[in-house]
Design an enzyme around this catalytic site. Sequence first.
Site, PDB file in Angstrom:
ATOM      1  N   LYS A 141     -35.141  22.355   9.176  1.00 40.67           N
ATOM      2  CA  LYS A 141     -35.454  21.810   7.851  1.00 40.67           C
ATOM      3  C   LYS A 141     -36.930  21.415   7.810  1.00 40.67           C
ATOM      4  O   LYS A 141     -37.454  20.868   8.792  1.00 40.67           O
ATOM      5  CB  LYS A 141     -34.554  20.595   7.578  1.00 40.67           C
ATOM      6  N   SER A 189     -30.090  17.454  -0.091  1.00 42.63           N
ATOM      7  CA  SER A 189     -31.400  18.051  -0.035  1.00 42.63           C
ATOM      8  C   SER A 189     -31.545  19.183   0.982  1.00 42.63           C
ATOM      9  O   SER A 189     -32.490  19.953   0.887  1.00 42.63           O
ATOM     10  CB  SER A 189     -32.436  16.964   0.267  1.00 42.63           C
ATOM     11  N   SER A 218     -27.117  14.477   2.323  1.00 46.81           N
ATOM     12  CA  SER A 218     -27.879  15.735   2.331  1.00 46.81           C
ATOM     13  C   SER A 218     -27.517  16.753   3.406  1.00 46.81           C
ATOM     14  O   SER A 218     -28.013  17.878   3.351  1.00 46.81           O
ATOM     15  CB  SER A 218     -29.367  15.444   2.422  1.00 46.81           C
TER      16      SER A 218
HETATM   17  N1  GLN Z   1     -28.854  13.241  -3.005  1.00 46.93           N
HETATM   18  C1  GLN Z   1     -29.211  11.980  -2.443  1.00 46.93           C
HETATM   19  C2  GLN Z   1     -30.552  11.565  -2.974  1.00 46.93           C
HETATM   20  O1  GLN Z   1     -31.046  12.187  -3.826  1.00 46.93           O
HETATM   21  C3  GLN Z   1     -29.202  12.039  -0.948  1.00 46.93           C
HETATM   22  C4  GLN Z   1     -30.380  12.736  -0.403  1.00 46.93           C
HETATM   23  C5  GLN Z   1     -30.382  12.762   1.093  1.00 46.93           C
HETATM   24  O2  GLN Z   1     -29.384  12.537   1.742  1.00 46.93           O
HETATM   25  N2  GLN Z   1     -31.563  13.010   1.641  1.00 46.93           N
HETATM   26  O3  GLN Z   1     -31.139  10.632  -2.561  1.00 46.93           O
END
Ligand code: GLN
Length: 490
Positions: free
Chosen positions: A76, A151, A175
């Site tokens: 990532k 994400s 995410s």
């Molecule tokens: N979707 C969540 C957010 O927007 C979690 C994102 C994540 O786990 N990095 O913060």
Amino acid sequence: MLNSSLQQLGAALRAKNISSVELTQLYLDRIAQHNPGLNAYITLNPEMSLAQAREADARIAAGKAGALTGIPFAQKDIFCAKGWLTTCGSKMLHNFVSPYDAHVISQFNDAGAVNLGKTNMDEFAMGSSNETSYYGTVKNPWDTARVPGGSSGGTAAAVAARLCAAATGTDTGGSIRQPAALCGISGLKPTYGVVSRYGMIAFASSLDQAGPMARSAEDLALMMNVMAGFDERDSTSLQRDKEDYAREINKSVSGGKPLTGLRIGLPKEFFAEGLDGDVAKAVESAIAEYRKLGASVVDISLPNSRLSVPVYYVLAPAEASSNLSRFDGVRYGYRAPEYSDLADMYEKSRAQGFGAEVKRRIMIGTYVLSHGYYDAYYLQAQKIRRLIAQDFTEAYKQCDVIMGPTSPSTAFKLGEKGDDPVQMYLSDIYTIAVNLAGLPGMSIPCGFGANNMPVGLQIIGNYFDEARMLNVAHQYQLATDWHSRAPQGL
Ligand code: GLN
């Protein structure tokens, strides 16, 4: 080769049935063919990948290969990797070539693994659909009109489309698990503190945790063996004995059903209003399968979990507003081309370098931390965070693992929730409480819903119970084949 497990790939490499250079090239060719349509990778550097593959081949020839030596993984783009462009999905870091390796990256390097490329992600890991990436949206390999989740959407799409053997993700509020669910793969967010955050670009430090994303629980276990471990450069890294995450994977109750004695807690809050019918159906069938495997089911309640989304959207932005203050146009990353003085340079660099969602979070975070609002929002949220964690402690008096849906719906259409942040935030309604409590959670494929899109089953364990969770997931994957389904035409 493309459907082989990590263990099979490692064995083929060590038996010299294939070289790491050949395997790496095979993936690079597939990426060249399919990535233009999927946009799963931000950065590729075939020269660097092949150089690592040649080193791996030399190590194999010298008889010094480990379990993952020579296997190509994607990383990532939140992980700093020496010599690699590391953008975190943001214009702010569009020109940042990292001078050092994150702990996770150096662990893969030490294992002799190949870095195949850096995967696309929501900007600074803020998002649930990959649509906030400065580098464009990622397409779901099961239906390219739909989001892959976020994400870690680039990673999830790359694994599902067989554009890498497996890959890394990070999970602050879901995410790893939510994109794994939406792309039909397996993903594990470990207990907070098990994997070092050193060199992983910070979003909300008390919630961020890196973990593996792969096609099976078995693969996740092998990756955890490389990723986990104490690192003194991260003050929240836990000093624990090294463990073998695969040690229980094949555990099975002898002479009977493999999971006899396992108590599964089903939180009533996870099966209430807001859950789509097709997701509920697939998850219920998975629970029925677990009963066949010998598990028993206990009804539990996590009464404060309904507050997890509001609590998260106070605490995560608060931490983000502090963490992202380092991006000021001075030390690295984007700097506005024109400005009048220092303050103007800061303002213009940040105004031009950050996208809308990141700015929204910085503003919310700054607000809830400001004088007069700190007690009303931030402190209050911290207290509820403790109550949410206590709910789990109570629940684990009655059960061994908790199960439910990973996300309330299957993958939605690109653009569908783009204008409505609150709708987007709700796609993590079942995952966020796990981060607030610091617990390990995973998602495994458990069927298909409407439009033939994958559904994920969430498995939440008690602290440090990853080895048992992986066993619970593996037994299901021995009995079913959802995890080995692949998107058509790839
Ligand atoms: N979707 C969540 C957010 O927007 C979690 C994102 C994540 O786990 N990095 O913060």
